[in-house]
Design a protein around this motif. Structure first.
Motif, mmCIF file in Angstrom:
data_model
loop_
_atom_site.group_PDB
_atom_site.id
_atom_site.type_symbol
_atom_site.label_atom_id
_atom_site.label_comp_id
_atom_site.label_asym_id
_atom_site.label_seq_id
_atom_site.Cartn_x
_atom_site.Cartn_y
_atom_site.Cartn_z
ATOM 1 N N VAL A 173 -30.565 -35.356 8.112
ATOM 2 C CA VAL A 173 -31.152 -34.326 8.967
ATOM 3 C C VAL A 173 -30.623 -34.485 10.388
ATOM 4 O O VAL A 173 -30.701 -35.556 10.985
ATOM 5 C CB VAL A 173 -32.690 -34.415 8.962
ATOM 6 N N ARG A 174 -30.063 -33.398 10.913
ATOM 7 C CA ARG A 174 -29.572 -33.376 12.284
ATOM 8 C C ARG A 174 -30.197 -32.186 13.012
ATOM 9 O O ARG A 174 -30.736 -31.278 12.398
ATOM 10 C CB ARG A 174 -28.046 -33.297 12.320
ATOM 11 N N ARG A 175 -30.107 -32.180 14.333
ATOM 12 C CA ARG A 175 -30.797 -31.178 15.167
ATOM 13 C C ARG A 175 -29.816 -30.386 16.011
ATOM 14 O O ARG A 175 -28.810 -30.899 16.493
ATOM 15 C CB ARG A 175 -31.800 -31.871 16.088
ATOM 16 N N ALA A 176 -30.163 -29.108 16.216
ATOM 17 C CA ALA A 176 -29.463 -28.275 17.198
ATOM 18 C C ALA A 176 -30.474 -27.360 17.866
ATOM 19 O O ALA A 176 -31.373 -26.835 17.198
ATOM 20 C CB ALA A 176 -28.363 -27.451 16.537
ATOM 21 N N PHE A 177 -30.341 -27.199 19.179
ATOM 22 C CA PHE A 177 -31.137 -26.225 19.926
ATOM 23 C C PHE A 177 -30.233 -25.053 20.296
ATOM 24 O O PHE A 177 -29.042 -25.243 20.558
ATOM 25 C CB PHE A 177 -31.708 -26.828 21.204
ATOM 26 N N THR A 178 -30.784 -23.868 20.348
ATOM 27 C CA THR A 178 -29.999 -22.705 20.761
ATOM 28 C C THR A 178 -30.144 -22.407 22.244
ATOM 29 O O THR A 178 -29.376 -21.618 22.783
ATOM 30 C CB THR A 178 -30.409 -21.456 19.950
ATOM 31 N N ALA A 179 -31.109 -22.995 22.915
ATOM 32 C CA ALA A 179 -31.336 -22.739 24.343
ATOM 33 C C ALA A 179 -30.660 -23.821 25.182
ATOM 34 O O ALA A 179 -31.190 -24.925 25.325
ATOM 35 C CB ALA A 179 -32.825 -22.687 24.655
ATOM 36 N N GLN A 180 -29.486 -23.512 25.742
ATOM 37 C CA GLN A 180 -28.768 -24.482 26.572
ATOM 38 C C GLN A 180 -29.571 -24.823 27.814
ATOM 39 O O GLN A 180 -29.508 -25.946 28.325
ATOM 40 C CB GLN A 180 -27.406 -23.920 26.965
ATOM 41 N N ILE A 181 -30.348 -23.883 28.312
ATOM 42 C CA ILE A 181 -31.202 -24.130 29.477
ATOM 43 C C ILE A 181 -32.134 -25.302 29.213
ATOM 44 O O ILE A 181 -32.339 -26.176 30.067
ATOM 45 C CB ILE A 181 -32.009 -22.864 29.822
ATOM 46 N N ILE A 182 -32.704 -25.312 28.020
ATOM 47 C CA ILE A 182 -33.625 -26.391 27.661
ATOM 48 C C ILE A 182 -32.871 -27.691 27.408
ATOM 49 O O ILE A 182 -33.320 -28.781 27.812
ATOM 50 C CB ILE A 182 -34.456 -25.982 26.428
ATOM 51 N N ILE A 183 -31.726 -27.595 26.744
ATOM 52 C CA ILE A 183 -30.904 -28.792 26.507
ATOM 53 C C ILE A 183 -30.568 -29.463 27.840
ATOM 54 O O ILE A 183 -30.691 -30.686 27.982
ATOM 55 C CB ILE A 183 -29.614 -28.406 25.761
ATOM 56 N N ASN A 184 -30.154 -28.669 28.824
ATOM 57 C CA ASN A 184 -29.808 -29.220 30.136
ATOM 58 C C ASN A 184 -31.017 -29.835 30.828
ATOM 59 O O ASN A 184 -30.904 -30.878 31.487
ATOM 60 C CB ASN A 184 -29.228 -28.118 31.026
#
Length: 452
Positions: A173-184
């Protein structure tokens, strides 16, 4: 006699002279004192002016330092990752840490505020970014919009990921977020690195993944889901097989009357949890006590917004007369806050419990729903003056076991589909051309925090 007269005149003249000299001396002393006082006042004025200039200078320096941090925050408050993003995130945090407490209060920009770094949203160390290599041949990529609220990220998003990993131990299981604003935001504040979609898929390719199953935590087939499908479509030829699982509420349907087993499961799960937390055995017991539950979703301009009306239909189908669906965006109009207030007033309920209809309890749940500002849902319900009590339950759907089980079931369907003849095809439930044109929304958004 003449000598005595002359002597007397001499004495008188001497006395007069002495008296006049004393007067002159006194006048001179007074003049000297006046001059000294004036000099002292001038010195005091000069010192006061110097102090004022110094204070102005310090204030100017404080504001300049705060403005610098605000500019650095605004620079990373963007939806596109660049070659300097990591450096920019580090620079923003270092500049923030160098501020005094007073300077931090002055931080204000287009998106920046003291809350960006200063808000306490929980312990980030409880989370797992799931960005590790050594994936193996089978990857289960869990895609979320994301949240900068640490507790919610750990309980809601990580809760779903943990349930999937336990159910499918042969898949990484791996993760990805679509909101770069939140990632930053998370990277800058907490030094936690979460992959965006392209990073996660490139990682999968570099690790030699053959079979990729993508499980979105999105609520519905909305714009976020469409855009995710579009990105995956660019990588589908790099894997032997790819399958995309259903979002939480399954297929959308054409109108408000269309409901399905997924919507039924979520409606039952969220009302069970709401009743339990409010101290009721079930929805009927709550209704008998005059309590209504409001489940606040985000709302979207996408056609999938009909999902919220479908959830209202589902609540009514289950006989929950005291369950009301609302949306922050207020589309359609019958789900905006004031419309929901009127519905509850007409129904005669005197107690209200607000709870988010969102995967994570982030910015929308904490501020739009339960905040103290006059435009929050809690404040609007209180201002209506029609209810004896207005309470808030701040908890995302992702931490509810029945919802986690639903994701597990959706993932199983996707894994099973890989055995079919067309298992390697990307799901075509949402046209990728539509995805490219879709208006950006955040049905599970935490803010662009906003978020954050």
């Amino acid at each position: 006699m003449k000598n005595k007269t002359v002597k007397a005149l001499a004495i008188l003249l001497a006395a007069t002279t002495v008296s006049m000299m004393g007067g002159v001396s006194a006048m001179a002393a007074d003049d000297t004192a006046t001059e000294a006082d004036a000099a002292e006042e001038t010195t005091d004025d000069a010192e006061a002016e110097d102090d004022a200039e110094a204070e102005d200078g310090e204030a100017s320096d404080d504001q300049a330092a705060a403005d610098n941090v605000a500019a650095l925050i605004d620079k990373i408050y963007v939806q596109e990752r660049t070659d300097t993003t990591d450096e920019d995130c580090k620079a923003a945090k270092e500049a923030w840490d160098a501020l005094t407490d007073a300077q931090k209060e002055l931080v204000e920009g287009e998106e920046a505020s003291p809350e960006y770094f200063g808000a306490d949203t929980g312990d980030a160390s409880n989370d797992d970014p799931r960005n590790q290599d050594e994936i193996g041949e089978n990857e289960l990529l869990v895609v979320s919009f994301g949240t900068s609220f640490n507790d919610s990220r750990a309980e809601d998003i990580k809760g779903i990921e943990d349930a999937l990993q336990e159910a499918y131990p042969d898949w990484s299981v791996r993760r990805a977020f679509t909101a770069q604003i939140i990632i930053n935001h998370v990277e800058a504040r907490d030094d936690e690195y979460i992959d965006n979609m392209d990073q996660a898929l490139e990682r999968a390719v570099d690790n030699g993944v053959k079979n990729l199953v993508v499980q979105p935590t999105h609520l519905m087939h909305g714009a976020e889901y469409d855009e995710m499908v579009g990105v995956i479509d660019n990588y589908k030829d790099k894997f032997e097989s790819v399958a995309i699982a259903e979002p939480m509420l399954g297929e959308v349907g054409d109108d408000a009357t269309v409901i399905n087993d997924d919507k039924k499961a979520v409606a039952q799960a969220i009302t069970d949890e709401a009743c339990k937390e409010a101290g009721y055995d079930d929805m009927k017991a709550a209704a008998d006590d005059g309590t209504a539950f409001v489940f606040m979703g985000h709302g979207t301009s996408h056609t999938a917004n009909v999902t919220y009306d479908q959830m209202q239909t589902q609540m009514e189908d289950l006989g929950f007369t005291n369950a009301f669906i609302g949306t922050v965006e207020g589309k359609p109009e019958d789900t905006e806050c004031q419309a929901v207030i009127e519905k509850i007033k007409d129904a005669g309920f005197k107690k209200v419990v607000l709870r988010p209809l969102m995967v994570v309890a982030g910015d929308h749940a904490n501020n739009d729903m339960a905040g103290d500002d006059e435009d929050s849902w809690k404040s609007q319900f209180e201002a209506a003056g029609a209810f004896d009590s207005v309470d808030c339950q701040i908890a995302g759907l992702g931490r509810i076991e029945a919802v986690e089980d639903l994701y597990v079931a959706h993932t199983k369907d996707a894994i099973d589909s890989l055995g079919a003849e067309d298992g390697a095809e990307v799901s075509d439930s949402e046209d990728t051309e539509e995805a490219a044109d879709a208006e950006t929304t955040d049905e599970t958004a935490e803010d662009t925090e906003a978020a954050e």
